[in-house]
Write an enzyme that holds these catalytic residues in place. Sequence first.
Site, short mmCIF file in Angstrom:
data_model
loop_
_atom_site.label_atom_id
_atom_site.label_comp_id
_atom_site.label_asym_id
_atom_site.label_seq_id
_atom_site.Cartn_x
_atom_site.Cartn_y
_atom_site.Cartn_z
N THR A 123 0.85 -1.19 0.00
CA THR A 123 0.00 0.00 0.00
C THR A 123 0.88 1.24 0.00
OG1 THR A 123 -1.56 -1.25 1.35
CG2 THR A 123 -1.92 1.13 1.19
N THR A 124 0.47 2.28 -0.71
CA THR A 124 1.22 3.53 -0.72
C THR A 124 0.38 4.65 -0.09
OG1 THR A 124 0.43 4.09 -2.95
CG2 THR A 124 2.49 2.86 -2.80
N PHE A 143 6.52 -3.10 -6.06
CA PHE A 143 7.27 -4.34 -5.93
C PHE A 143 7.70 -4.93 -7.27
CE2 PHE A 143 5.72 -4.27 -1.59
CZ PHE A 143 6.81 -4.80 -0.90
N HIS A 203 -2.10 6.16 -13.90
CA HIS A 203 -2.63 4.94 -13.31
C HIS A 203 -4.15 4.88 -13.53
CE1 HIS A 203 1.18 4.80 -11.04
NE2 HIS A 203 0.93 3.52 -10.91
N HIS A 204 -4.70 3.74 -13.20
CA HIS A 204 -6.15 3.53 -13.30
C HIS A 204 -6.91 4.53 -12.44
CE1 HIS A 204 -5.92 1.48 -9.36
NE2 HIS A 204 -4.78 0.99 -9.84
N LYS A 228 -7.07 4.38 -8.40
CA LYS A 228 -5.90 4.48 -7.51
C LYS A 228 -6.09 5.63 -6.54
CE LYS A 228 -0.85 4.63 -7.41
NZ LYS A 228 -0.81 3.61 -6.34
N GLY A 249 3.22 6.72 -4.89
CA GLY A 249 4.44 6.54 -4.10
C GLY A 249 5.64 6.26 -4.98
N THR A 250 5.41 5.57 -6.10
CA THR A 250 6.51 5.27 -7.02
C THR A 250 7.07 6.55 -7.63
OG1 THR A 250 5.56 3.12 -7.55
CG2 THR A 250 7.14 4.01 -9.12
#
Length: 239
Positions: free
Chosen positions: A83-84, A110, A142-143, A146, A152-153
């Site tokens: 989770t972010t 990950f 992103h979708h 989200k 976070g990435t």
Amino acid sequence: MPETRRLAIVGYGKMGRLIEQFAPQYGFEVALKLDEFNNAGFEGITAENFRGIDVAIDFSIPPAVPRNVEGIAALGVSMVIGTTGWLEHVDAVKAAVEKGGIGLVWSPNFSIGVNAFFRLVAEAARLLAAEPEYGAWAWEIHHSTKKDAPSGTLLKLVESMKQAGFARPIDVGSSRAGAHPGTHEIGFDSAADTITLRHTARNREGFARGALKAAQWVAGKTGFFEFGGGTCSQDAAPR
């Protein structure tokens, strides 16, 4: 033949179902699944439910992470967090990990490919840090479901650029649309040329496999670790 380990999935959405699908390939039996129907008030985190559980993987929602860690760490169960959006609580999470004597691996992403991408971006930023004619941007999509934006990435990519010595402004942008699993793009632009680095995920499989790899690794360990490049390093989380 290695003994099968027992796994808890905390947050049984799209990622949780993928983890369940691949878990046997990594030597895990999914013994517990917690979601909004049986853990909305953290009532699912009990000694009875977690008896015999070796590792828990959390892909829940950002506000739930600190309480999930506090409760699960108190039961002596090591964790992986995918989770972010919760890092403002990182000190409380680290304290819970230390108090519970567990191991915890976290990452904003990950995917092993993304973790290689972190290193490529940092090296590009280092090479261009002393070239003032280059500006930089960081963008992602992103979708639409989200929860956090920027992701976070993307925040970690920007942080890695700064740590590599790129001290000039970095324009950051996020888009949320459709069902896109995730694209991250870093660019450097001057009057003479443009350099673009991009990672595009085709699906969520890489995220699930990386989390299971981390779960294999953390079982039996103690401490707070960050996943990177397919390995884990201690006390490496952004502050």
